[in-house]
Design a protein around this motif. Structure first.
Motif, short mmCIF file in Angstrom:
data_model
loop_
_atom_site.label_atom_id
_atom_site.label_comp_id
_atom_site.label_asym_id
_atom_site.label_seq_id
_atom_site.Cartn_x
_atom_site.Cartn_y
_atom_site.Cartn_z
N LEU A 79 1.63 -4.71 1.42
CA LEU A 79 1.52 -4.89 2.87
C LEU A 79 1.19 -3.58 3.56
CD1 LEU A 79 1.90 -6.44 5.57
CD2 LEU A 79 4.35 -5.93 5.38
N SER A 108 5.45 -6.05 -3.15
CA SER A 108 4.74 -6.79 -2.10
C SER A 108 4.78 -6.03 -0.78
CB SER A 108 5.33 -8.19 -1.94
OG SER A 108 6.63 -8.16 -1.40
N LEU A 138 1.71 -12.61 7.12
CA LEU A 138 2.30 -12.04 5.91
C LEU A 138 3.64 -11.41 6.21
CD1 LEU A 138 2.14 -11.36 2.92
CD2 LEU A 138 0.81 -9.32 3.52
N VAL A 139 3.74 -10.72 7.33
CA VAL A 139 5.02 -10.12 7.74
C VAL A 139 6.06 -11.21 7.95
CG1 VAL A 139 6.18 -8.77 9.52
CG2 VAL A 139 3.87 -8.13 8.79
N GLY A 149 -4.30 -10.89 -1.19
CA GLY A 149 -4.03 -9.76 -0.31
C GLY A 149 -5.17 -9.49 0.65
N PHE A 205 -5.42 -11.55 3.87
CA PHE A 205 -4.56 -11.19 4.98
C PHE A 205 -5.15 -10.09 5.88
CE2 PHE A 205 -1.40 -13.13 2.10
CZ PHE A 205 -0.84 -14.04 2.98
N SER A 242 -4.82 -16.88 6.73
CA SER A 242 -3.44 -16.41 6.62
C SER A 242 -2.49 -17.26 7.46
CB SER A 242 -3.35 -14.94 7.03
OG SER A 242 -3.69 -14.76 8.39
N LEU A 278 -2.60 -10.11 9.49
CA LEU A 278 -1.47 -9.55 8.74
C LEU A 278 -0.13 -10.08 9.23
CD1 LEU A 278 -2.01 -5.74 7.99
CD2 LEU A 278 -1.54 -7.57 6.36
N THR A 316 0.79 -11.96 -2.80
CA THR A 316 0.18 -10.69 -2.40
C THR A 316 -0.62 -10.06 -3.54
OG1 THR A 316 2.26 -9.55 -2.92
CG2 THR A 316 1.85 -10.10 -0.61
#
Length: 514
Positions: A25, A21, A101-102, A135, A138, A145, A98, A129
């Motif tokens: 990213l 994952s 997601l982090v 994915g 994102f 997201s 993004l 992801t």
């Protein structure tokens, strides 16, 4: 075969899935799509970012979504402006998509890992992801997201309520319920199901003080509703506008429902037979998860079992309720609306797999997840590469035509494309709510613009439907050559037809018009 060996490798498998994952990213962050591709919905996002706040707010309240996502974007834009840091607006929207997601990765490798182990951490992040083209969500400059982030945190807070019903858990659940409601309207459905599930939990759990717990859940709901009142009248106006403007053509069939129910792994919403093999594997996985839950429920604590039960039901009933309600009241629903509940389901699956003792079921489930994940990654990469190609083509076209001796005509695209084509002489087929500065001339007659500039290249930026050929008939006097396309938005070079001979005949079949 001794399947017990899996117990020794739970952490290693989880770490590998989590590492994959992280690689996804990094792929998304370094991808060219971050700076070149935007779809038709992202055009609206860019239009808002390119306007002053008072003008942007007029667009926001006339949109069909709540305002929080746009306010987050504008806050970051203001931060960069305050710091005198120059940043491309398209790149900013992708970067901020993004960021959730982090944050989810940080939550996963800390809280989820501490409570449920590396396997839960890895399966959860791999699920959101690698599967379902999530994915790609994102790096789309929209609110999806952020809806995933807020809904997952709300569900984690809900699990905390199930465990101890502490003040901290209730405060977090209430706060993130409000944030969810201000991020995407579709989240009303999973939130409703989640609160309803807690009433069920109260009724069957004799260890709880039922009156006290009911007061807590009602207080949380009341506070959430009160905090939403300032937006209620705007919501009513938006719903009225949708009913006036949308054509109710969507149909809800068995195939569509099957596609929705398998969308936690496969995003594709084509007919069932197009992906019958993969759909079959998804149903095997779903049945396996349900069987594992039923057979292993005795090994779970009450709050853990009910959290898993809630996660599965939030996914299923959100899809059923939202599909019927949205389809019949407004328009056909799209899979990306379900990404938040997909994430909740994957968290429930991850917790379940981290706890089960039937290693045969665990092994088969992990093999299926890995196989479906590889398919999902392959699909995501193909889609992103396709979008990259379109984005790079458009970027080259924009660089080529953004010159003072060219004419650009906007048809519903000014607020987005003006900032990319501001060296040209600009016209618009209609006026705009928002930036009405002197940068463009309003002229509804394409023929007049062409006649006034016989020696200049004239380009049209417009949203079109069903364009099948590179050459498009605009009207009886003008044709267009397609130069680039992003979604349904085309940049085309206009060509004036030579006057036809009076005795000549012309084939006037069905052609594209604006």
């Amino acid at each position: 075969m001794n399947f017990d060996i899996l117990e020794d490798y739970r952490n290693h498998i989880g770490k590998i899935l989590f590492a994959i994952s992280i690689i996804i990213l990094a792929y998304l962050f370094l991808n060219p799509a971050m700076g070149c591709y935007f779809n038709i919905d992202e055009q609206f996002t860019l239009a808002i970012l390119n306007l002053p706040f008072n003008q942007a707010w007029k667009l926001i309240i006339n949109d069909v979504h709540p305002p929080l996502y746009y306010l987050i974007l504008m806050a970051f834009k203001g931060l960069f402006n305050t710091l005198h840091v120059s940043i491309d607006m398209l790149y900013l929207t992708k970067l901020l998509s993004l960021l959730p997601l982090v944050l989810l990765m940080l939550i996963s490798c800390t809280k989820i890992r501490r409570e449920y182990g590396w396997l839960a951490c890895g399966v959860f992040m791999f699920g959101i992801t690698a599967m379902n083209n999530i994915g790609e969500i994102f790096i789309i400059g929209r609110m999806y997201s952020w809806s995933v982030l807020f809904m997952v945190i709300a569900f984690i807070a809900y699990m905390g309520v199930l465990k101890s019903s502490s003040v901290k858990s209730w405060v977090l659940l209430t706060v993130f319920t409000i944030l969810c409601m201000y991020t995407h309207y579709i989240l009303v459905f999973p939130l409703f199901i989640m609160y309803l599930a807690y009433f069920m939990y109260i009724s069957y759990n004799d260890k709880l003080d039922k009156k006290s717990e009911k007061r807590k859940v009602i207080a949380s709901m009341v506070v959430s509703i009160l905090c939403y009142i300032p937006w209620i009248f705007t919501l009513i106006r938006q719903v009225s506008a949708i009913n006036r403007t949308y054509i109710h053509t969507a149909k809800l069939s068995g195939d569509v429902l099957v596609n929705y129910l398998t969308c936690f792994v496969l995003q594709d919403t084509r007919q069932l037979l197009d992906l019958v093999f993969w759909k079959f594997l998804v149903f095997v996985l779903l049945i396996l998860i349900i069987v594992a839950f039923i057979t292993e429920i005795k090994n779970f604590k009450n709050h853990e079992a009910f959290a898993i039960f809630s996660g599965i039901n939030i996914y299923i009933f959100t899809i059923l309720l939202a599909s019927f309600f949205v389809t019949f009241m407004f328009k056909g629903i799209t899979v990306r609306y379900f990404v938040a509940v997909i994430a909740v389901l994957w968290l429930a699956i991850a917790i379940l797999l981290s706890k089960i003792k039937n290693y045969k079921i665990l092994l088969v489930a992990l093999i299926l997840i890995l196989a479906l994940g590889v398919h999902g990654i392959n699909t995501t990469v193909k889609d992103i590469n396709y979008h990259n190609q379109l984005g790079i083509e458009q970027k080259d076209v924009i660089v080529d035509i953004n010159k003072p001796d060219n004419i650009v005509i906007y048809n519903g695209t000014y607020n987005t494309y003006h900032f990319l084509l501001n060296n040209t002489e600009e016209y618009s087929l209609r006026d705009y709510t928002g930036d009405n500065g002197p940068s463009y001339i309003v002229e509804e007659d394409l023929d007049a613009i062409m006649d006034d500039h016989p020696d200049m290249n004239v380009y049209l930026v417009s949203v079109l439907y069903n364009v099948k050929d590179n050459d498009v008939k605009i009207n009886d006097n003008i044709t267009a050559t397609k130069l680039s396309q992003q979604g349904r938005t085309y940049i085309m070079k206009l060509n004036k037809k030579a006057p036809a001979d009076e005795n000549s005949t012309e084939n006037t079949g069905e052609n594209e018009t604006i």
